[in-house]
Design a protein around this motif. Sequence first.
Motif, mmCIF file in Angstrom:
data_model
loop_
_atom_site.group_PDB
_atom_site.id
_atom_site.type_symbol
_atom_site.label_atom_id
_atom_site.label_comp_id
_atom_site.label_asym_id
_atom_site.label_seq_id
_atom_site.Cartn_x
_atom_site.Cartn_y
_atom_site.Cartn_z
ATOM 1 N N THR A 1 0.822 -1.214 0.000
ATOM 2 C CA THR A 1 0.000 0.000 0.000
ATOM 3 C C THR A 1 0.854 1.260 0.000
ATOM 4 O O THR A 1 2.031 1.226 0.365
ATOM 5 C CB THR A 1 -0.898 0.046 1.252
ATOM 6 O OG1 THR A 1 -0.056 0.253 2.411
ATOM 7 C CG2 THR A 1 -1.702 -1.239 1.424
ATOM 8 N N PRO A 2 0.270 2.411 -0.377
ATOM 9 C CA PRO A 2 0.991 3.673 -0.264
ATOM 10 C C PRO A 2 1.409 3.980 1.180
ATOM 11 O O PRO A 2 2.445 4.608 1.404
ATOM 12 C CB PRO A 2 -0.026 4.707 -0.776
ATOM 13 C CG PRO A 2 -0.903 3.943 -1.701
ATOM 14 C CD PRO A 2 -1.034 2.582 -1.070
ATOM 15 N N ALA A 3 0.624 3.518 2.156
ATOM 16 C CA ALA A 3 0.991 3.728 3.561
ATOM 17 C C ALA A 3 2.289 3.002 3.889
ATOM 18 O O ALA A 3 3.143 3.522 4.627
ATOM 19 C CB ALA A 3 -0.137 3.256 4.478
ATOM 20 N N ASP A 4 2.472 1.797 3.343
ATOM 21 C CA ASP A 4 3.718 1.053 3.546
ATOM 22 C C ASP A 4 4.884 1.786 2.889
ATOM 23 O O ASP A 4 5.987 1.857 3.446
ATOM 24 C CB ASP A 4 3.597 -0.354 2.959
ATOM 25 C CG ASP A 4 2.548 -1.199 3.664
ATOM 26 O OD1 ASP A 4 2.207 -0.880 4.823
ATOM 27 O OD2 ASP A 4 2.066 -2.169 3.053
ATOM 28 N N GLN A 5 4.646 2.335 1.716
ATOM 29 C CA GLN A 5 5.682 3.115 1.030
ATOM 30 C C GLN A 5 6.106 4.301 1.884
ATOM 31 O O GLN A 5 7.301 4.585 2.024
ATOM 32 C CB GLN A 5 5.151 3.601 -0.321
ATOM 33 C CG GLN A 5 6.141 4.453 -1.101
ATOM 34 C CD GLN A 5 5.542 5.024 -2.372
ATOM 35 O OE1 GLN A 5 4.368 4.810 -2.676
ATOM 36 N NE2 GLN A 5 6.330 5.773 -3.127
ATOM 37 N N ASN A 6 5.140 4.991 2.468
ATOM 38 C CA ASN A 6 5.451 6.145 3.318
ATOM 39 C C ASN A 6 6.294 5.738 4.520
ATOM 40 O O ASN A 6 7.203 6.472 4.937
ATOM 41 C CB ASN A 6 4.160 6.814 3.792
ATOM 42 C CG ASN A 6 3.470 7.579 2.682
ATOM 43 O OD1 ASN A 6 4.101 7.983 1.709
ATOM 44 N ND2 ASN A 6 2.170 7.778 2.815
ATOM 45 N N MET A 7 6.006 4.572 5.101
ATOM 46 C CA MET A 7 6.775 4.111 6.255
ATOM 47 C C MET A 7 8.219 3.811 5.873
ATOM 48 O O MET A 7 9.152 4.144 6.611
ATOM 49 C CB MET A 7 6.123 2.867 6.872
ATOM 50 C CG MET A 7 4.880 3.165 7.689
ATOM 51 S SD MET A 7 5.151 4.390 9.004
ATOM 52 C CE MET A 7 6.438 3.595 9.964
ATOM 53 N N ILE A 8 8.423 3.203 4.717
ATOM 54 C CA ILE A 8 9.788 2.920 4.274
ATOM 55 C C ILE A 8 10.531 4.223 3.981
ATOM 56 O O ILE A 8 11.705 4.378 4.333
ATOM 57 C CB ILE A 8 9.774 1.992 3.044
ATOM 58 C CG1 ILE A 8 9.292 0.598 3.459
ATOM 59 C CG2 ILE A 8 11.156 1.918 2.393
ATOM 60 C CD1 ILE A 8 9.181 -0.383 2.331
ATOM 61 N N GLU A 9 9.847 5.179 3.383
ATOM 62 C CA GLU A 9 10.468 6.478 3.127
ATOM 63 C C GLU A 9 10.881 7.153 4.434
ATOM 64 O O GLU A 9 11.924 7.790 4.514
ATOM 65 C CB GLU A 9 9.502 7.382 2.362
ATOM 66 C CG GLU A 9 9.466 7.137 0.871
ATOM 67 C CD GLU A 9 10.778 7.481 0.185
ATOM 68 O OE1 GLU A 9 11.054 8.673 -0.037
ATOM 69 O OE2 GLU A 9 11.545 6.546 -0.114
ATOM 70 N N SER A 10 10.057 7.009 5.463
ATOM 71 C CA SER A 10 10.355 7.660 6.747
ATOM 72 C C SER A 10 11.576 7.056 7.430
ATOM 73 O O SER A 10 12.130 7.653 8.349
ATOM 74 C CB SER A 10 9.143 7.592 7.677
ATOM 75 O OG SER A 10 8.919 6.272 8.135
ATOM 76 N N SER A 11 12.009 5.870 6.992
ATOM 77 C CA SER A 11 13.216 5.265 7.570
ATOM 78 C C SER A 11 14.482 5.967 7.082
ATOM 79 O O SER A 11 15.540 5.841 7.689
ATOM 80 C CB SER A 11 13.293 3.776 7.197
ATOM 81 O OG SER A 11 13.655 3.609 5.831
ATOM 82 N N HIS A 12 14.395 6.696 5.962
ATOM 83 C CA HIS A 12 15.525 7.414 5.345
ATOM 84 C C HIS A 12 16.667 6.479 4.962
ATOM 85 O O HIS A 12 17.801 6.921 4.775
ATOM 86 C CB HIS A 12 16.052 8.523 6.276
ATOM 87 C CG HIS A 12 15.021 9.530 6.652
ATOM 88 N ND1 HIS A 12 14.458 10.409 5.757
ATOM 89 C CD2 HIS A 12 14.406 9.775 7.849
ATOM 90 C CE1 HIS A 12 13.561 11.166 6.370
ATOM 91 N NE2 HIS A 12 13.504 10.796 7.639
ATOM 92 N N GLU A 13 16.391 5.193 4.858
ATOM 93 C CA GLU A 13 17.423 4.205 4.532
ATOM 94 C C GLU A 13 17.382 3.819 3.061
ATOM 95 O O GLU A 13 18.403 3.511 2.465
ATOM 96 C CB GLU A 13 17.226 2.955 5.397
ATOM 97 C CG GLU A 13 18.200 1.829 5.125
ATOM 98 C CD GLU A 13 19.649 2.207 5.395
ATOM 99 O OE1 GLU A 13 20.543 1.666 4.712
ATOM 100 O OE2 GLU A 13 19.879 3.056 6.281
ATOM 101 N N TYR A 14 16.206 3.885 2.471
ATOM 102 C CA TYR A 14 16.026 3.396 1.105
ATOM 103 C C TYR A 14 16.048 4.536 0.097
ATOM 104 O O TYR A 14 15.330 5.526 0.253
ATOM 105 C CB TYR A 14 14.697 2.635 1.017
ATOM 106 C CG TYR A 14 14.425 2.047 -0.343
ATOM 107 C CD1 TYR A 14 15.190 0.994 -0.833
ATOM 108 C CD2 TYR A 14 13.396 2.542 -1.138
ATOM 109 C CE1 TYR A 14 14.939 0.454 -2.090
ATOM 110 C CE2 TYR A 14 13.130 1.995 -2.389
ATOM 111 C CZ TYR A 14 13.910 0.956 -2.854
ATOM 112 O OH TYR A 14 13.656 0.429 -4.094
ATOM 113 N N LYS A 15 16.845 4.374 -0.959
ATOM 114 C CA LYS A 15 16.985 5.427 -1.975
ATOM 115 C C LYS A 15 16.564 4.960 -3.366
ATOM 116 O O LYS A 15 16.777 5.673 -4.347
ATOM 117 C CB LYS A 15 18.447 5.911 -2.029
ATOM 118 C CG LYS A 15 19.001 6.377 -0.688
ATOM 119 C CD LYS A 15 18.192 7.519 -0.105
ATOM 120 C CE LYS A 15 18.777 7.974 1.240
ATOM 121 N NZ LYS A 15 17.919 8.984 1.899
#
Length: 202
Positions: free
Chosen positions: A91-105
């Motif tokens: 989901t887009p919510a899962d995408q937002n959580m991964i983005e908030s980790s600042h680890e994935y580029k």
Amino acid sequence: MEAPLPEPEPLKALIDALRRLPGVGVRSARRMAYHLLQHDVSGATQLSRALADAASRLRHCTRCNSFTESEVCAVCANPKRDSSLLCVVETPADQNMIESSHEYKGLYYVLMGRLAPLEGIGPMQLQFERLVNRALDGQVQEVILATNFTAEGETTAHYLSELFRERGLSVSRLARGVPAGSELEYVDAGTIAWALMERRST
């Protein structure tokens, strides 16, 4: 026992609409409706306009399938993202959580669901063919399966892993730092960052 008071049709329609939200039953929906109409009419109007605006203006990104106003979303259009990495989320919510980790580029693909055969949701409903075509664009070198650690999420990850490996793509899965049975939307960003760093091949 006295019968409940009949509700006006517009109120019943509002309650029915609110019940469409996940986890909202008829009593919660009725409380929300009464609150908006009794204490926050301007908020109800704002909510109505925002929903109508979002429904009419948002579309799916042609590359990642997430929500956007334009043909390609800001993440996919960002030349600084690593196009060799493709992270698959539910989901887009899962995408937002991964983005908030600042680890994935890297870049993303949003399934907008997960395999659930008992609910009639299969590969065709989730347009897996579109995902495969996206992953085989010649730039993606690794597909990271970041579906949730629920039974459905694990089934989806296994199915996709086999699908990609048949086509010669490198596939990895989030590490088990994310608790079994959990959904990414409710996991803290630090745990997600660790799970990304420690991801394993499938």
